[in-house]
Design a protein around this motif. Structure first.
Motif, PDB file in Angstrom:
ATOM      1  N   PHE A 136     -22.730 113.098 -63.685  1.00 44.82           N
ATOM      2  CA  PHE A 136     -23.449 112.093 -63.425  1.00 44.82           C
ATOM      3  C   PHE A 136     -23.936 112.095 -61.967  1.00 44.82           C
ATOM      4  N   LEU A 137     -23.005 112.152 -61.169  1.00 40.19           N
ATOM      5  CA  LEU A 137     -23.183 111.949 -59.610  1.00 40.19           C
ATOM      6  C   LEU A 137     -23.986 112.984 -59.099  1.00 40.19           C
ATOM      7  N   GLU A 138     -23.886 114.305 -59.184  1.00 37.63           N
ATOM      8  CA  GLU A 138     -24.189 115.612 -58.457  1.00 37.63           C
ATOM      9  C   GLU A 138     -25.821 115.379 -58.588  1.00 37.63           C
ATOM     10  N   PRO A 139     -26.512 115.440 -59.543  1.00 28.23           N
ATOM     11  CA  PRO A 139     -28.019 115.116 -59.552  1.00 28.23           C
ATOM     12  C   PRO A 139     -28.581 114.420 -58.431  1.00 28.23           C
ATOM     13  N   MET A 140     -27.887 113.258 -58.151  1.00 28.52           N
ATOM     14  CA  MET A 140     -28.322 112.164 -57.149  1.00 28.52           C
ATOM     15  C   MET A 140     -28.313 112.891 -55.714  1.00 28.52           C
ATOM     16  N   LEU A 141     -27.423 114.099 -55.534  1.00 24.75           N
ATOM     17  CA  LEU A 141     -27.524 114.803 -54.166  1.00 24.75           C
ATOM     18  C   LEU A 141     -29.106 114.911 -53.724  1.00 24.75           C
ATOM     19  N   THR A 142     -29.812 115.401 -54.806  1.00 24.82           N
ATOM     20  CA  THR A 142     -31.234 116.000 -54.259  1.00 24.82           C
ATOM     21  C   THR A 142     -32.089 115.082 -54.767  1.00 24.82           C
ATOM     22  N   GLN A 143     -31.801 113.757 -54.953  1.00 23.88           N
ATOM     23  CA  GLN A 143     -32.792 112.616 -55.036  1.00 23.88           C
ATOM     24  C   GLN A 143     -32.884 111.689 -53.816  1.00 23.88           C
ATOM     25  N   THR A 144     -34.254 111.239 -53.883  1.00 22.04           N
ATOM     26  CA  THR A 144     -34.536 110.224 -52.728  1.00 22.04           C
ATOM     27  C   THR A 144     -33.719 108.871 -53.265  1.00 22.04           C
ATOM     28  N   PRO A 145     -33.014 108.300 -52.608  1.00 23.45           N
ATOM     29  CA  PRO A 145     -32.529 107.074 -53.217  1.00 23.45           C
ATOM     30  C   PRO A 145     -33.638 105.936 -53.153  1.00 23.45           C
ATOM     31  N   PRO A 146     -33.476 105.084 -54.116  1.00 22.50           N
ATOM     32  CA  PRO A 146     -34.641 103.945 -54.307  1.00 22.50           C
ATOM     33  C   PRO A 146     -33.961 102.861 -53.376  1.00 22.50           C
ATOM     34  N   ASP A 147     -34.807 101.821 -53.074  1.00 23.77           N
ATOM     35  CA  ASP A 147     -34.405 100.844 -52.242  1.00 23.77           C
ATOM     36  C   ASP A 147     -34.160  99.697 -52.984  1.00 23.77           C
ATOM     37  N   PRO A 148     -33.076  99.093 -53.240  1.00 19.59           N
ATOM     38  CA  PRO A 148     -32.797  97.758 -54.087  1.00 19.59           C
ATOM     39  C   PRO A 148     -33.433  96.768 -54.004  1.00 19.59           C
ATOM     40  N   PHE A 149     -34.363  96.659 -52.465  1.00 17.93           N
ATOM     41  CA  PHE A 149     -35.278  95.482 -52.243  1.00 17.93           C
ATOM     42  C   PHE A 149     -36.677  95.978 -52.056  1.00 17.93           C
TER      43      PHE A 149
END
Length: 529
Positions: A136-149
């Motif tokens: 679940f977590l490893e694919p997030m390493l190469t994703q641009t994080p979204p801004d919660p706001f």
């Protein structure tokens, strides 16, 4: 004062900065990389500290370097080669016993069973749990994080993450939350009963962290060490033939093959800004280079508080940057030996054995780590420090003269600021204490030492430009990760200044020789055009 123009300038030739340069150059950009030191690599370097001894001065093992980077940049063509470690760890204990662990599941089962048959049965289930969370977590390493706001696009990304999280099911989702937010020690205490096993695993939870395994956030650091792969085998760590500098040199070669220009001994003194847009950089000698895009591989403190003028940044952004935690309590000791350590628990009489292949831990139990941290908490270096030792020459004969070896010692805990004294006065005393402990477990160790280089946190800051000597370019706690790295609202590699980006470990996903920060930054820069 001379001026040259480029499509993009990269500040710092750390491995992440080189990755960004390589991907931009592949896309046809005219790229310039500027490095303060005389060699590329930042904290991922190989240096001949003593004649014939090629030392990975800072970073020393690899697993996290993203496979897509190795593939896309054809790094094997430029000399990148991994040497998998098996066994992966060896922990001797004061009572003369030892625990050996590694990718050989049957061997690991037998070794753990020496201390607890229950733990031997539980360990594969523990690894399965980590694997489920990693999926679940490893694919997030190469994703641009979204801004919660942020706007609808960010909310859509958050929604997708939420659906993925929901898809884990209650059990795995709960485990994922604990890994992200919790302390390593309660998790290990729940899974296992043998302190020898728990202590061995716990070392991975604190390396580079200013925290003991009982502190929240260490579970994620622990998890960090089971991600990645070596030659396609997940969770295996290895040495890089020729030392860690081969990682950086191969990326640099790939970048240059696509036209990138790399200048060493080029110390950037200022990021140039005009009308809210980046205009280029100026070296400390006054030389200016112009570009509409600049990416900094330096940490946020250096980038925004040292290389920029306050007037060019919003005050609330500067205030957030000043809150970033750069606490560090790690000392690196590089040692040249005339023979491998001869462990009392498993003697080898001057020969290389399986006990020398992986990480050699001096850490008898979790309380030992807690007590070492207590010393640092009160401004002292640990009287009984946790030692994590690796000897790449066990697998790589290119690093030292025949029959000689290099030992890398990563030591916890020793704070940046010492109470009532200085590191100049204390670093040799600290190293002597570490060597005394090694002597207790491996008699004859001190007599085998040919050379040593002791690097406490202030020297890490001076050598590699990392604030506070923090090897992660800032705390890896939950409040400083993903959508909040480096600060809330700026996790997409962009900054308040148009055309200025972060591409180093100060950005998501943080520290470790993985190259993901550089890869993600390059993707966003290309997206902006």
């Amino acid at each position: 004062m001379s001026t040259s123009s480029y499509d993009a300038i990269i500040i710092g030739a750390g491995h992440n900065g080189l990755v960004t340069a390589a991907y931009l150059a592949r896309a046809g950009y005219k790229v310039l990389v500027l490095e303060r030191r005389e060699l590329v690599g930042g904290c991922c370097v190989t240096e001949e500290l003593w004649p014939g001894f090629k030392v990975s001065t800072a970073a020393y093992v690899n697993s996290l370097l993203r496979p897509e980077i190795i593939r896309d940049l054809e790094l094997k063509k430029y000399g990148f080669e991994m040497l998998p470690r098996s066994p992966s760890s060896f922990t001797p204990f004061p009572d003369g016993r030892y625990l050996m662990m590694g990718p050989d599941k049957e061997m690991t089962h037998k070794e753990i069973a020496k201390f607890s048959t229950k733990d031997a049965e539980a360990y594969p289930k523990y690894e399965d749990m980590l694997t489920r969370v990693a999926d679940f977590l490893e694919p997030m390493l190469t994703q641009t994080p979204p801004d919660p706001f942020g706007g609808l696009g960010s909310l859509w990304k958050l929604g997708k993450l939420g659906l993925g999280f929901r898809g884990l099911g209650r059990t795995t989702a709960t485990e994922a939350v604990e890994i992200l937010t919790g302390a390593a020690r309660p998790i290990l205490d729940r899974w296992f009963e043998a302190e020898q096993l728990k202590a061995t695993i716990a070392t991975d939870a604190v390396i580079g962290a200013y925290a003991p395994p009982s502190h929240p956030g260490t579970a994620y650091v622990l998890f960090h060490h089971v991600m990645g792969e070596c030659n396609g085998v997940r969770g295996v760590w290895g040495y890089v033939r020729g030392g860690m500098g081969t990682v950086s040199n191969s990326i640099a070669a790939a970048a240059k093959s696509k036209g990138a220009e790399i200048r060493t001994n080029a110390d950037v003194g200022q990021i140039l800004v005009a009308d809210g847009r980046v205009a280029g950089v100026a070296l400390k000698d006054g030389t200016e280079f112009r570009a509409p895009r600049v990416a900094s591989c330096a940490d946020a403190n250096v980038t925004f508080l040292k290389l920029m003028e306050a007037k060019d940044l919003p005050p609330d952004f500067v205030a957030q940057v000043k809150k970033i935690d750069y606490s560090s309590a790690t000392v690196k000791i590089n040692v040249a030996l005339d023979r491998p350590p001869n462990w009392k628990a498993l003697p080898s009489d001057g020969k290389i054995g399986p006990q020398h292949h992986g990480t050699m831990h001096i850490c008898p139990d979790q309380d030992y780590i807690e007590r070492a941290f207590d010393d640092a908490k009160y401004g002292r270096w640990a009287r009984d420090p946790m030692l994590e030792c690796t000897m790449a020459t066990a697998l790589d004969d290119t690093l030292a003269p025949p029959g000689k070896h290099i030992l890398s010692m990563f030591v916890q805990y020793a704070p940046y600021h010492l109470k009532g004294t200085t590191w100049d006065a204390e670093k040799d005393k600290f190293a002597d204490r570490c060597f005394d402990i090694m002597e207790e477990y491996a008699p004859g160790f001190k007599a085998s030492v040919l050379h040593r280089l002791v690097i406490p946190p202030p020297d890490m800051e001076r050598l590699w430009g990392i604030t506070g000597g923090n090897i992660m370019q800032g705390s890896m706690s939950l409040s400083s990760m993903f959508s909040f790295r480096p600060v809330a609202g700026y996790a997409n590699y962009r900054t308040p200044v148009t055309g200025l980006y972060l591409c180093g470990a100060a950005a998501h996903p943080g520290g470790g020789v993985m190259g993901a920060c550089g890869l993600n930054a390059a993707r966003e820069m290309l997206r902006d055009g």
